[in-house]
Design a protein around this motif. Structure first.
Motif, PDB file in Angstrom:
ATOM      1  N   ARG A 112       3.203  41.043  -9.335  1.00 60.53           N
ATOM      2  CA  ARG A 112       3.055  41.379 -10.751  1.00 60.53           C
ATOM      3  C   ARG A 112       3.475  40.212 -11.620  1.00 60.53           C
ATOM      4  O   ARG A 112       4.657  39.850 -11.699  1.00 60.53           O
ATOM      5  N   THR A 148      -1.880  39.641 -15.369  1.00 61.82           N
ATOM      6  CA  THR A 148      -2.300  40.249 -16.626  1.00 61.82           C
ATOM      7  C   THR A 148      -2.026  39.229 -17.721  1.00 61.82           C
ATOM      8  O   THR A 148      -0.900  38.770 -17.880  1.00 61.82           O
ATOM      9  N   ASN A 199       4.388  48.213 -21.628  1.00 61.72           N
ATOM     10  CA  ASN A 199       3.512  49.275 -21.131  1.00 61.72           C
ATOM     11  C   ASN A 199       2.645  48.799 -19.979  1.00 61.72           C
ATOM     12  O   ASN A 199       2.374  49.547 -19.033  1.00 61.72           O
ATOM     13  N   ALA A 200       2.178  47.543 -20.054  1.00 64.43           N
ATOM     14  CA  ALA A 200       1.327  47.006 -18.995  1.00 64.43           C
ATOM     15  C   ALA A 200       2.087  46.845 -17.684  1.00 64.43           C
ATOM     16  O   ALA A 200       1.505  46.930 -16.599  1.00 64.43           O
ATOM     17  N   ASP A 202       3.949  48.719 -16.058  1.00 60.12           N
ATOM     18  CA  ASP A 202       3.922  49.890 -15.177  1.00 60.12           C
ATOM     19  C   ASP A 202       2.537  50.539 -15.131  1.00 60.12           C
ATOM     20  O   ASP A 202       2.409  51.713 -14.813  1.00 60.12           O
ATOM     21  N   ASN A 203       1.499  49.767 -15.445  1.00 54.36           N
ATOM     22  CA  ASN A 203       0.144  50.314 -15.479  1.00 54.36           C
ATOM     23  C   ASN A 203      -0.771  49.457 -14.620  1.00 54.36           C
ATOM     24  O   ASN A 203      -1.169  48.362 -15.013  1.00 54.36           O
ATOM     25  N   ASP A 204      -1.132  49.953 -13.450  1.00 57.23           N
ATOM     26  CA  ASP A 204      -1.955  49.187 -12.515  1.00 57.23           C
ATOM     27  C   ASP A 204      -3.344  48.883 -13.066  1.00 57.23           C
ATOM     28  O   ASP A 204      -4.004  47.950 -12.599  1.00 57.23           O
ATOM     29  N   VAL A 205      -3.788  49.655 -14.054  1.00 52.70           N
ATOM     30  CA  VAL A 205      -5.104  49.417 -14.651  1.00 52.70           C
ATOM     31  C   VAL A 205      -5.169  48.028 -15.283  1.00 52.70           C
ATOM     32  O   VAL A 205      -6.248  47.419 -15.367  1.00 52.70           O
ATOM     33  N   THR A 206      -4.037  47.504 -15.715  1.00 53.11           N
ATOM     34  CA  THR A 206      -4.022  46.227 -16.430  1.00 53.11           C
ATOM     35  C   THR A 206      -3.999  45.013 -15.504  1.00 53.11           C
ATOM     36  O   THR A 206      -4.151  43.883 -15.970  1.00 53.11           O
ATOM     37  N   GLU A 283      -5.529  51.314 -22.970  1.00 49.27           N
ATOM     38  CA  GLU A 283      -4.547  51.449 -21.893  1.00 49.27           C
ATOM     39  C   GLU A 283      -3.229  50.744 -22.198  1.00 49.27           C
ATOM     40  O   GLU A 283      -2.226  50.972 -21.505  1.00 49.27           O
ATOM     41  N   LEU A 284      -3.200  49.908 -23.241  1.00 48.56           N
ATOM     42  CA  LEU A 284      -1.942  49.266 -23.626  1.00 48.56           C
ATOM     43  C   LEU A 284      -1.029  50.225 -24.380  1.00 48.56           C
ATOM     44  O   LEU A 284       0.169  49.976 -24.508  1.00 48.56           O
ATOM     45  N   GLY A 285      -1.583  51.307 -24.901  1.00 46.39           N
ATOM     46  CA  GLY A 285      -0.773  52.335 -25.547  1.00 46.39           C
ATOM     47  C   GLY A 285      -0.081  51.886 -26.813  1.00 46.39           C
ATOM     48  O   GLY A 285       1.037  52.323 -27.093  1.00 46.39           O
TER      49      GLY A 285
END
Length: 316
Positions: A112, A148, A199-200, A202-206, A283-285
């Motif tokens: 990461r 990312t 936020n990114a 902990d978000n695998d989408v990013t 997705e960044l919220g």
């Protein structure tokens, strides 16, 4: 989930806010710095470990990131000596260091990596700053790590060197001769940038994606200077400069001692609109704050109070 995060460049303007945000979310932060004394305001936050080291030394870098779940790179400079395609300082900070960080993450099995680039980053861009930022992104990708990457427009907030500079100039000058008055920006609040990173994390989408960051509105530089003057209660007349005069002004500023207010490379960057190509990724919220939030610190709000608030929220 609670992460061990190493934040490279975490003692600067954006880094200070991001580190504080990570701490309030319960993460443990390791903060490499050349001088621990320079980061003493962050040292009092719970969960922050200061490590004195030179991150440009690959061996020191590997040691400081060891045991981390994620690494965030925020290192960036606005000014440097001229060169083709860019000067040595830009190459060192924006290209060589990101490559070293990405390689160290790969060697240590840290998957990461979050990297701060810039809106307008382009290996073929008009300025050294933009070209070096673009090459830094390429250098990370060449290591094979799926980082990312964030590309913010100009970032404002407590302690910034953007709106605060415009306010300070208007407190001191009867008139503001302004280069690049029509250049367009989409200023983004530093807390929103910090939230996007957090936020990114902990978000695998990013993973592996590149995100533009900007606020809700687009302004010309002249409009931003007028806003800063009005917010601090000391608005002054603004004199937009023609390009030739602006470049002469910038060349003179480059020769003065200390950090220049403006360089010719800054003017080169402003030939391209610093504006997002679309809305913030959902997705960044993050719901971006408008520029009006800056009134709080431009008219007397203090970073020390913000740090006190962070410590209180974190239970200190």
């Amino acid at each position: 989930m609670r992460y061990n995060v190493c934040v490279v460049g975490g003692t600067g303007f954006i880094g200070s806010h991001l580190v504080a945000r990570l701490v309030t979310m319960g993460h443990v932060v390791r903060l490499p710095t050349r001088r621990a004394e320079a980061a003493k305001a962050l040292a009092v936050l719970p969960g922050v470990e200061l490590v004195e080291c030179d991150v440009h030394d690959p061996r020191a870098l590997e040691r400081v990131i060891a045991g981390s779940d994620a690494v965030i790179n925020l290192v960036g400079i606005l000014h440097g000596e001229r060169g083709t395609p860019y000067g040595r300082a830009f190459a060192r900070a924006h290209v060589e260091l990101p490559r070293k960080i990405a390689q160290a993450c790969s060697d240590r099995g840290i998957a990461r990596l979050l990297h701060m680039s810039a809106l307008g980053a382009d290996s073929n861009g008009p300025s050294m700053y933009q070209r070096s930022k673009g090459d830094g992104e390429v250098a990370i990708r060449e290591t094979g790590i799926a980082a990312t990457i964030f590309r913010p427009s100009v970032v404002f907030g407590p302690g910034d060197h953007f709106l605060n500079t415009f306010a300070r100039l208007q407190r001191r000058l009867p008139i503001v001769p302004l280069a690049g008055a029509k250049a367009r920006f989409q200023p983004v609040y530093v807390m929103d940038v910090a939230q996007a990173f957090a936020n990114a994390l902990d978000n695998d989408v990013t993973v592996g994606k590149t995100y533009e960051l900007g606020g809700p509105d687009v302004y010309t530089l002249e409009e931003l200077v007028r806003f800063a003057g009005a917010a601090c209660g000391c608005g002054r007349p603004i004199l937009p400069l023609p390009d030739s005069t602006a470049r002469l002004q910038a060349a003179i500023f480059e020769k003065l001692p200390g950090e220049p207010i403006l360089t010719r490379d800054n003017l080169d960057s402003m030939t391209v609109d610093n504006v997002m190509t679309g809305p913030l990724a959902p997705e960044l919220g993050v719901v971006p704050n408008g520029l009006e939030i800056a009134v709080d610190y431009l008219n007397g709000g203090h970073w020390e109070k913000r740090m006190s608030d962070y410590r209180r929220f974190a239970g200190r």
